[in-house]
Design a protein around this motif. Structure first.
Motif, PDB file in Angstrom:
ATOM      1  N   LYS A 228      -4.330 -26.631  -4.576  1.00  0.00           N
ATOM      2  CA  LYS A 228      -4.230 -25.296  -5.117  1.00  0.00           C
ATOM      3  C   LYS A 228      -3.929 -24.963  -6.153  1.00  0.00           C
ATOM      4  N   GLN A 231      -7.403 -25.547  -8.180  1.00  0.00           N
ATOM      5  CA  GLN A 231      -7.742 -24.052  -7.555  1.00  0.00           C
ATOM      6  C   GLN A 231      -7.520 -22.714  -8.200  1.00  0.00           C
ATOM      7  N   ALA A 261      -6.130 -17.129  -1.728  1.00  0.00           N
ATOM      8  CA  ALA A 261      -4.880 -17.844  -1.658  1.00  0.00           C
ATOM      9  C   ALA A 261      -5.041 -17.762   0.264  1.00  0.00           C
TER      10      ALA A 261
END
Length: 272
Positions: A228, A231, A261
């Motif tokens: 994450k 990203q 997200a």
């Protein structure tokens, strides 16, 4: 006859040399920083630095990730350990250096790594100017957040002074800035206090053989958390159209797609 054969052989070699396409130069992307980015050994798995999945977001035929981040390093100790100079020596024009420190610089209780905000600034400037001297591209990254919620369920800012210095240096020296501190705080807030544990090295006793007594770590990431954070970094590579990087992303897959997200309610870590 032999001379004619030798001549033809030489001609063939020359023709091949001029007609064989030269492979394009790959862009090398160096990562320097601390344990939140670094490669991890098997003994600490599933702890994962966000630099580890970063390579999956790029076309490896065009971009090579060289992760030189090290656990426990501040800007001062990274320099003192002579980890920076070999990178300077190896830098080629149009390479990149992504720079994210702060976690250990701000650790006043650890004098072996603590770096004052003023010295932190000097060290960032050194990284930037020496990268540019080699005609390579520096990118400054604010320190990724720690997980810290208050009683009202609000994610707190955990790197106030050092993120501010990073931002100021980026502005003063006109360096691309990825505000990972802010972006990661927003991500944790979207996940929420409980679900954000999925992003970090949060293990109950018996969950993993590397941590038989469990682990409650709000600084280092799980595989999911590292992906994450990677990203978020890549989303800014795209948004800021960083030359030679934004145009060489890997073809989207379920693993590397840069998507908005989510709340994390339906998402499970790769290795709980």
């Amino acid at each position: 006859m032999l001379n004619k054969i030798a001549f033809l052989s030489l001609l063939l070699v020359l023709l091949t040399a001029f007609t064989t396409p030269v492979p394009p130069k790959k862009t090398k992307l160096y990562l320097i920083g601390d344990s939140t980015i670094a490669q991890k050994v098997q003994q600490v798995f599933p702890e994962t630095g966000w630099g580890m999945p970063l390579t999956t977001f790029f076309d490896t035929a065009a971009v090579v990730i060289d992760n030189r981040a090290q656990n426990g390093r501040s800007t001062r100790t990274y320099l003192a350990d002579n980890r920076w100079q070999p990178i300077v020596n190896a830098l080629q024009p149009q390479d990149y250096v992504f720079i994210q420190f702060g976690h250990n610089d701000e650790a006043e209780n650890y004098p072996d790594r603590y770096t004052s905000p003023a010295d932190y600034r000097k060290n960032l400037v050194k990284f930037v100017t020496e990268t540019r001297a080699k005609k390579a591209y520096p990118v400054l990254i604010t320190p990724v957040t720690r997980r810290k919620f208050n009683r009202q369920g609000q994610q707190q800012e955990t790197h106030v002074a050092y993120s501010a210095v990073t931002t100021e240096v980026a502005k003063a020296y006109q360096v691309p800035l990825i505000d990972l501190d802010k972006m990661s705080r927003e991500l944790l807030q979207q996940f929420g206090e409980e679900n954000s544990k999925l992003l970090f090295l949060q293990l109950a006793p018996g969950d993993h053989p590397n941590y038989p007594y469990g682990k409650q770590d709000n600084t280092h990431f799980s595989e999911l958390g590292a992906r994450k954070m990677a990203q978020l970094v890549v989303s800014q590579v795209v948004a800021q159209k960083l030359p030679l990087l934004a145009d060489h992303l890997a073809k989207p897959t379920a693993k590397n797609a840069v998507a908005p997200a989510t709340t994390g309610k339906d998402e499970q870590p790769t290795n709980p």
